[in-house]
Design an enzyme around this catalytic site. Sequence first.
Site, PDB file in Angstrom:
ATOM      1  N   CYS A 179       0.635  -1.291   0.056  1.00 25.28           N
ATOM      2  CA  CYS A 179      -0.146   0.023   0.027  1.00 25.28           C
ATOM      3  C   CYS A 179       0.839   1.177  -0.171  1.00 25.28           C
ATOM      4  O   CYS A 179       0.702   2.131  -0.477  1.00 25.28           O
ATOM      5  CB  CYS A 179      -0.997   0.024   1.283  1.00 25.28           C
ATOM      6  N   HIS A 476      -1.772   1.407   7.552  1.00 26.82           N
ATOM      7  CA  HIS A 476      -1.997   1.159   6.145  1.00 26.82           C
ATOM      8  C   HIS A 476      -2.058   2.300   5.512  1.00 26.82           C
ATOM      9  O   HIS A 476      -2.344   3.476   6.109  1.00 26.82           O
ATOM     10  CB  HIS A 476      -3.492   0.549   6.040  1.00 26.82           C
TER      11      HIS A 476
END
Length: 522
Positions: A179, A476
């Site tokens: 990510c 994240h």
Amino acid sequence: MSPAGCSHVNAYKVDNWRQNLRVIYQCFVWSGSAEARRRKVLQNDVRWTALAKSCICHMCGAHLNRLHSCLSCVFFGCFTKKHIHEHAKNKRHNLAIDLLYGGIYCFVCQDYIYDKEMEQIAKEEQRKAWKLQGVGEKYSTWEPTKRELELLRHNPKRRKITTNCTIGLRGLINLGNTCFMNCIVQALTHTPLLRDFFLSDRHKCEMQSNSCLVCEMSQLFQEFYSGHRWPHIPFRLLHLVWTHARHLAGYEQQDAHEFLIAALDVLHRHCKGDTTRDDNGKKANNPNHCSCIIDQIFTGGLQSDVTCQVCHGVSTTIDPFWDISLDLPGSSTPFWPLSPGGDGSTVNGESHLSGATTLTDCLRRFTRPEHLGSSAKIKCGGCHSYQESTKQLTMKKLPIVACFHLKRFEHSAKLRRKITTYVSFPLELDMTPFIASSKESRMNGQYQQTVEVLNNDNKYSLFAVVNHQGTLESGHYTSFIRQHKDQWFKCDDAIITKASIKDVLDSEGYLLFYHKQFLEYE
């Protein structure tokens, strides 16, 4: 102006008009020879002043204010103060030429106009000027080949771009803790000048096949703007990053900021085939200055002034930068109190409600003078001895894209943690207070700025925000990107969703990408 072009140009095209136009381009617009440059620019040396007097406004004597030259007689006038307009009205001379950019202005149409013959003369004289200056051709214009024209004729259907168009929006598959890469790719693919470069096929590869990151980025842009709606799998990009930036190899979570700098570095190194060349095809690079697309867009100049506390002598160095890393309140680094505006007023479009720290506060701290102390004495060139000093950072050259890194991850011998302090950042940012010339003006007592009057040359617009959710050990990355004006989307790996401006401005913010609103042609 009508689609057929300006009808007033024909009245100018009599007798020796081509030669007259060439002389103006040679001597006052492109200024290819040293003599012509002396005529155009007022120099500090008084010996050059007489030569330069031929290129000033004939009404007010200024050499700035967008000087234009009449095409019908020998007259220079300010466009900003409308002295050239007065001349055009009194003499009924309808055409003038902008001496900075070479554009032709029609006072009847009240617009800059295009004429094929004039444009050809301008290009020819510009090439001659570049050759005289020894810089070669800075760029080559694109002309379609016979095959490309044939393809265009057989494929008449065109893709129409509207304000609701979603072309350029595409999710990216997470290949295992990637990510951090996906959010940076989203920011880069929505950088306007970078998009224009790659979609115009301007990369000339000089590397072995399948090893060039610029080639892969070019392919990635084609994928993003192909109109396909299913998520793209960036496995080749990941492989090349692992190959050329080995410290990022592996499936552990990496830092998005570290990936950005590594990606820009590899792209910069692989762009060596795209730099300026002279007429013989040889590279015309200045070894101290890179002209690749990465440096053109992302590189700025950071000025460091170290001032001796005894003799007040100043030692100045200027270093290139791709991003600015800003300390945050809550870190172990002392942070100054909030600047004026803590009463709920707005500075640079940022809210100071509830004592929130702003991006402007962080920039003020970054550019404030810092006392280096007795433990960090420097040898002063004026005193010829080690003395205490102060150091101040300012922006000598602003980049086209300014990237601000909010230092949310703190690593020290005693602790490792994430700083979650909320920082308010604006949609529009004015960098005038933080540039070196503003500091010099303040020192001379000349700097004045109000909230109402900002320098448009230094104004930026937000176009991408990278965020980190979670802790230092487990988190994240997502990003917000601007597709069109006031249209924002959240990119969470393969999922793209519409977002509001409030969603963007309320987010925590880790990397902030701003694009200059006004660009100067070189």
